[in-house]
Design a protein around this motif. Structure first.
Motif, short mmCIF file in Angstrom:
data_model
loop_
_atom_site.label_atom_id
_atom_site.label_comp_id
_atom_site.label_asym_id
_atom_site.label_seq_id
_atom_site.Cartn_x
_atom_site.Cartn_y
_atom_site.Cartn_z
N LYS A 70 0.69 -1.15 -0.02
CA LYS A 70 0.15 -0.02 0.07
C LYS A 70 0.81 1.33 0.07
O LYS A 70 0.28 2.35 0.18
N SER A 71 2.35 1.11 -0.28
CA SER A 71 3.02 2.26 -0.40
C SER A 71 2.88 3.05 -1.84
O SER A 71 3.03 2.17 -2.68
N HIS A 72 2.92 4.17 -2.10
CA HIS A 72 3.25 4.83 -3.17
C HIS A 72 4.88 5.01 -3.56
O HIS A 72 5.13 5.53 -4.67
N LEU A 73 5.68 4.75 -2.79
CA LEU A 73 7.17 4.84 -2.81
C LEU A 73 7.78 3.57 -2.86
O LEU A 73 8.84 3.57 -3.34
N LYS A 74 7.15 2.71 -2.47
CA LYS A 74 7.92 1.17 -2.32
C LYS A 74 7.18 0.18 -3.10
O LYS A 74 5.89 0.31 -3.05
N LEU A 80 13.73 -1.84 0.70
CA LEU A 80 14.55 -0.76 1.51
C LEU A 80 14.65 0.36 0.87
O LEU A 80 14.39 1.52 1.83
N ALA A 81 14.77 0.63 -0.29
CA ALA A 81 14.64 1.82 -0.77
C ALA A 81 13.45 2.32 -1.60
O ALA A 81 12.35 1.37 -1.75
N ASP A 82 13.19 3.54 -1.69
CA ASP A 82 12.16 4.10 -2.48
C ASP A 82 12.19 3.66 -3.80
O ASP A 82 12.42 4.73 -4.82
#
Length: 142
Positions: A70-74, A80-82
């Motif tokens: 549910k992350s827009h970055l990962k 571990l990183a975006d």
């Protein structure tokens, strides 16, 4: 007519800059040096773009995904990183002009011969190699 041309070029430049801010808003927000290069109005624009993108992704996609995704970055909670944040391609070639004679300049560590940079000549060079020269004002992008 010259005024119209100048206004057209200025508007085109501003549209391009805003488009880049919109495309790389998450990357710019993560990097404080890039964030500080923006004006206050551009920072507000970037924040609005980020808020709108997060809201859109949450409503349309992420709310329907399993908990770990549910992350827009990962890509997942295990990342571990975006890794979903687009970054500019610094390896692309740009057209530039040297303000003064810089002499022999080594582009990268690949072992290629150095480029002899003359004053007021145009060059097509990888941006990553000349980034420090652009930031110091020795080379202008065309």
């Amino acid at each position: 007519m010259d005024l119209d041309r100048t206004l057209f070029l200025l508007r085109s430049y501003l549209r391009t800059r805003l488009q880049k801010i919109e495309n790389y808003a998450f990357h710019i927000q993560k990097n404080t040096d890039l964030w500080n290069h923006l004006s206050k109005q551009e920072q507000k624009f970037a924040e609005r773009c980020i808020d709108d993108m997060e809201q859109h992704l949450d409503q349309s996609v992420l709310s329907k995904m399993p908990h770990g995704f549910k992350s827009h970055l990962k890509q997942s909670s295990l990342s571990l990183a975006d890794d979903m944040v687009p970054e500019p391609q610094l390896d692309q070639y740009v057209i530039c002009r040297s303000k003064r004679f810089l002499g022999s300049f080594q582009l990268d560590d690949s072992g290629e011969e150095p480029v002899n940079i003359e004053a007021n000549d145009l060059y097509a060079l990888p941006y990553k190699s000349i980034k420090p020269l652009v930031e110091s004002g020795q080379i202008d992008l065309v």
